[in-house]
Every structure is written in C-alpha cells, then in structure tokens.
Write a protein that holds these residues in place. Structure first.
Motif, PDB file in Angstrom:
ATOM      1  N   MET A   2       0.832  -1.197   0.000  1.00  0.00           N
ATOM      2  CA  MET A   2       0.000   0.000   0.000  1.00  0.00           C
ATOM      3  C   MET A   2       0.869   1.250   0.000  1.00  0.00           C
ATOM      4  O   MET A   2       1.808   1.372   0.775  1.00  0.00           O
ATOM      5  N   THR A   3       0.573   2.156  -0.907  1.00  0.00           N
ATOM      6  CA  THR A   3       1.253   3.437  -0.990  1.00  0.00           C
ATOM      7  C   THR A   3       0.203   4.540  -0.997  1.00  0.00           C
ATOM      8  O   THR A   3      -0.976   4.272  -1.275  1.00  0.00           O
ATOM      9  N   PRO A   4       0.591   5.786  -0.725  1.00  0.00           N
ATOM     10  CA  PRO A   4      -0.399   6.869  -0.782  1.00  0.00           C
ATOM     11  C   PRO A   4      -1.069   6.988  -2.146  1.00  0.00           C
ATOM     12  O   PRO A   4      -2.286   7.193  -2.222  1.00  0.00           O
ATOM     13  N   GLY A   5      -0.285   6.834  -3.219  1.00  0.00           N
ATOM     14  CA  GLY A   5      -0.863   6.931  -4.556  1.00  0.00           C
ATOM     15  C   GLY A   5      -1.865   5.834  -4.829  1.00  0.00           C
ATOM     16  O   GLY A   5      -2.925   6.079  -5.413  1.00  0.00           O
ATOM     17  N   ARG A   6      -1.533   4.623  -4.413  1.00  0.00           N
ATOM     18  CA  ARG A   6      -2.440   3.500  -4.621  1.00  0.00           C
ATOM     19  C   ARG A   6      -3.709   3.671  -3.793  1.00  0.00           C
ATOM     20  O   ARG A   6      -4.826   3.466  -4.257  1.00  0.00           O
ATOM     21  N   ALA A  15     -19.536   5.371  -3.357  1.00  0.00           N
ATOM     22  CA  ALA A  15     -19.235   5.033  -1.962  1.00  0.00           C
ATOM     23  C   ALA A  15     -18.115   5.920  -1.434  1.00  0.00           C
ATOM     24  O   ALA A  15     -17.027   5.427  -1.094  1.00  0.00           O
ATOM     25  N   PRO A  16     -18.332   7.247  -1.364  1.00  0.00           N
ATOM     26  CA  PRO A  16     -17.253   8.142  -0.938  1.00  0.00           C
ATOM     27  C   PRO A  16     -16.767   7.887   0.481  1.00  0.00           C
ATOM     28  O   PRO A  16     -15.582   8.059   0.769  1.00  0.00           O
ATOM     29  N   GLU A  17     -17.668   7.467   1.378  1.00  0.00           N
ATOM     30  CA  GLU A  17     -17.245   7.220   2.756  1.00  0.00           C
ATOM     31  C   GLU A  17     -16.325   6.015   2.851  1.00  0.00           C
ATOM     32  O   GLU A  17     -15.421   5.977   3.688  1.00  0.00           O
ATOM     33  N   ARG A  18     -16.535   5.031   1.984  1.00  0.00           N
ATOM     34  CA  ARG A  18     -15.638   3.873   1.968  1.00  0.00           C
ATOM     35  C   ARG A  18     -14.241   4.308   1.536  1.00  0.00           C
ATOM     36  O   ARG A  18     -13.231   3.875   2.096  1.00  0.00           O
ATOM     37  N   GLY A  19     -14.190   5.190   0.538  1.00  0.00           N
ATOM     38  CA  GLY A  19     -12.900   5.697   0.097  1.00  0.00           C
ATOM     39  C   GLY A  19     -12.213   6.508   1.174  1.00  0.00           C
ATOM     40  O   GLY A  19     -11.005   6.387   1.390  1.00  0.00           O
ATOM     41  N   ARG A  20     -12.998   7.303   1.861  1.00  0.00           N
ATOM     42  CA  ARG A  20     -12.428   8.117   2.936  1.00  0.00           C
ATOM     43  C   ARG A  20     -11.890   7.239   4.065  1.00  0.00           C
ATOM     44  O   ARG A  20     -10.801   7.482   4.598  1.00  0.00           O
ATOM     45  N   LYS A  21     -12.642   6.211   4.423  1.00  0.00           N
ATOM     46  CA  LYS A  21     -12.203   5.309   5.490  1.00  0.00           C
ATOM     47  C   LYS A  21     -10.921   4.590   5.089  1.00  0.00           C
ATOM     48  O   LYS A  21     -10.005   4.402   5.907  1.00  0.00           O
ATOM     49  N   LEU A  22     -10.852   4.173   3.836  1.00  0.00           N
ATOM     50  CA  LEU A  22      -9.647   3.499   3.355  1.00  0.00           C
ATOM     51  C   LEU A  22      -8.425   4.397   3.535  1.00  0.00           C
ATOM     52  O   LEU A  22      -7.407   3.977   4.096  1.00  0.00           O
ATOM     53  N   LEU A  23      -8.528   5.635   3.071  1.00  0.00           N
ATOM     54  CA  LEU A  23      -7.399   6.555   3.177  1.00  0.00           C
ATOM     55  C   LEU A  23      -7.041   6.835   4.636  1.00  0.00           C
ATOM     56  O   LEU A  23      -5.867   6.839   5.012  1.00  0.00           O
ATOM     57  N   THR A  24      -8.054   7.062   5.464  1.00  0.00           N
ATOM     58  CA  THR A  24      -7.816   7.365   6.870  1.00  0.00           C
ATOM     59  C   THR A  24      -7.138   6.202   7.579  1.00  0.00           C
ATOM     60  O   THR A  24      -6.153   6.382   8.312  1.00  0.00           O
ATOM     61  N   ASP A  25      -7.654   4.999   7.347  1.00  0.00           N
ATOM     62  CA  ASP A  25      -7.102   3.817   8.012  1.00  0.00           C
ATOM     63  C   ASP A  25      -5.664   3.556   7.578  1.00  0.00           C
ATOM     64  O   ASP A  25      -4.784   3.274   8.415  1.00  0.00           O
ATOM     65  N   GLU A  26      -5.413   3.635   6.268  1.00  0.00           N
ATOM     66  CA  GLU A  26      -4.072   3.345   5.769  1.00  0.00           C
ATOM     67  C   GLU A  26      -3.087   4.427   6.199  1.00  0.00           C
ATOM     68  O   GLU A  26      -1.918   4.141   6.483  1.00  0.00           O
ATOM     69  N   ALA A  27      -3.544   5.666   6.257  1.00  0.00           N
ATOM     70  CA  ALA A  27      -2.673   6.749   6.710  1.00  0.00           C
ATOM     71  C   ALA A  27      -2.272   6.548   8.166  1.00  0.00           C
ATOM     72  O   ALA A  27      -1.115   6.768   8.544  1.00  0.00           O
ATOM     73  N   GLN A  28      -3.219   6.120   8.974  1.00  0.00           N
ATOM     74  CA  GLN A  28      -2.920   5.869  10.381  1.00  0.00           C
ATOM     75  C   GLN A  28      -1.916   4.741  10.532  1.00  0.00           C
ATOM     76  O   GLN A  28      -0.991   4.804  11.344  1.00  0.00           O
ATOM     77  N   LYS A  29      -2.066   3.687   9.729  1.00  0.00           N
ATOM     78  CA  LYS A  29      -1.113   2.580   9.772  1.00  0.00           C
ATOM     79  C   LYS A  29       0.293   3.049   9.424  1.00  0.00           C
ATOM     80  O   LYS A  29       1.282   2.549   9.972  1.00  0.00           O
ATOM     81  N   ALA A  30       0.373   4.010   8.510  1.00  0.00           N
ATOM     82  CA  ALA A  30       1.672   4.493   8.048  1.00  0.00           C
ATOM     83  C   ALA A  30       2.201   5.650   8.891  1.00  0.00           C
ATOM     84  O   ALA A  30       3.239   6.225   8.568  1.00  0.00           O
ATOM     85  N   GLY A  31       1.493   6.006   9.946  1.00  0.00           N
ATOM     86  CA  GLY A  31       1.962   7.072  10.828  1.00  0.00           C
ATOM     87  C   GLY A  31       1.587   8.465  10.388  1.00  0.00           C
ATOM     88  O   GLY A  31       2.165   9.443  10.862  1.00  0.00           O
TER      89      GLY A  31
END
Length: 225
Positions: free
Chosen positions: A90-94, A107-123
């Motif tokens: 997983m990368t920010p671009g992906r 499904a904009p909220e699903r996209g938002r959750k994906l970005l938020t969750d992955e960003a948190q994992k990456a610090g």
C-alpha cells in the motif's frame, strides 16, 4: 480520434503486444480502445489476462487500468488494486486511486475510510496527508480539506513543489492566514524574483486588502509576473 483512427491505433498496439506480451505502455491503450469501439468483452479479457498472469507492472499502469475499468464498467478495478497490493504494497498513490474508485462508484465514505485507516497505519506521514487532503477536497469536504492542508504546510518547509501544490488548492485558500504563511515559505524557498509566490501574493492581496495600497501592490506584482 475517429473510429477508423482508433481501429488503426488498436491494431498497432496489438502488434506490439504480440511482440512484447503484457507491454505496460500499450496494454492500457488496448483496454481503452477496445471498450471505446464497443468491444467491452474484449477489453475485459485483455485486462483479466494481464491480471491473472505473472507479469509485473508499474504502479501507474495498474492504477490506469483500474481507472479504465471504472470508466468502461468492466468490474475489474478491485482486481487491479489487489494485484497492485501484492506487487508493491500500500502506498499513498495506490490508496488515493482506490479511494477515488470507491467515490466514483457511489461510496465516498468507503474511500475516505480506506485513506484514513491506511494513513494511520503508516503514521500519517506527509505523503499520506497530501493524499487525504486531495481526496477530501475532491469530495467537497472543504473544511476538513483546509485543516489537512494546514497540517501539510507544517511539514512542507523548503519543499517548493509541495508549497505550490497547497497554493493550487481552492480549499487551502479558505484560510487566508495559512495562504499568507505558505506564500512567505515559498518566497523564502524559491527567492525574491520567483514568479509563483508573486502571483499568489497578488491574489491574496485582492482577497484580503480592499485598500488602494493593497490594490497597487497587487498590480505591481502582476505586472512583474
């Protein structure tokens, strides 16, 4: 391109693919052109064959293929992202591309959750903050986008490209204090004679200073630019 031109281009791309199977430059063109010419099954088949094979592809190619799948309703974008995750992680671009795919599918909220969750994992590092800000802005969450751009600006000192990206954001301009700070940072990074900060400063003056002095300074900056 006319339909005939598209057919000729498709033939050329298919010749390249015959000589170099799964060539990453022509594969997206083949998928796109087949779909444009009404051969959705053929477009899906070309994409499915690529995804099921052992070939590796650049991240940009797989993101492009996912976008084409969404555009032509081939129902294979999730498979593109799955292969991308296996190859590159997983990368920010992906994550941004997958979030936009979710948004475009309603499904904009699903996209938002994906970005938020992955960003948190990456610090919540700076590249992830940029991806979040772009997504929030494009999905019309302007207040949150403005706040996220503010966080980006805190880590953007000395990065002229990123400072310019902030100045290109309409959501960031909702906070004129933030914009003033970014302009000064960009001026300090690129120098007194640089054009980008001058144009932004003129725009900022016209938004924040109704005096004749402010208008005169803005006019001088624009004339210099």
């Amino acid at each position: 391109l006319s339909a005939n031109d598209q057919k000729q281009l498709l033939q050329l791309c298919e010749q390249v693919q015959s000589a170099r199977p799964q060539d990453p430059r022509t594969l997206p063109l083949i998928v796109d052109l087949r779909a444009r010419l009404g051969n959705g099954d053929g477009a899906a088949a070309a994409l499915r064959t690529a995804l099921e094979g052992d070939s590796t592809f650049p991240e940009a190619t797989l993101i492009r293929l996912a976008q084409l799948s969404d555009r032509h309703e081939l129902a294979l974008s999730a498979a593109c992202f799955e292969k991308l995750n296996k190859l590159n992680g997983m990368t920010p671009g992906r994550a941004y591309a997958e979030a936009m795919s979710a948004h475009q599918s309603g499904a904009p909220e699903r996209g938002r959750k994906l970005l938020t969750d992955e960003a948190q994992k990456a610090g919540n590092t700076l590249p992830w903050q940029v991806a979040k800000a772009q997504y929030l802005e494009l999905t019309n969450a302007d207040d949150e986008a403005t706040e996220t751009w503010r966080k980006v600006a805190e880590g953007a000192q000395g990065n002229a490209a990123l400072l310019s990206r902030i100045l290109d954001s309409n959501a960031a301009w909702n906070d004129t204090d933030l914009i003033e700070q970014v302009i000064e940072q960009l001026k300090g990074t690129t120098g007194e004679s640089a054009l980008a900060w001058r144009a932004a400063r003129a725009r900022w003056l016209l938004l924040t200073d109704a005096s004749q002095k402010g208008a005169a300074e803005a006019a001088t900056l624009l004339n210099d630019t």
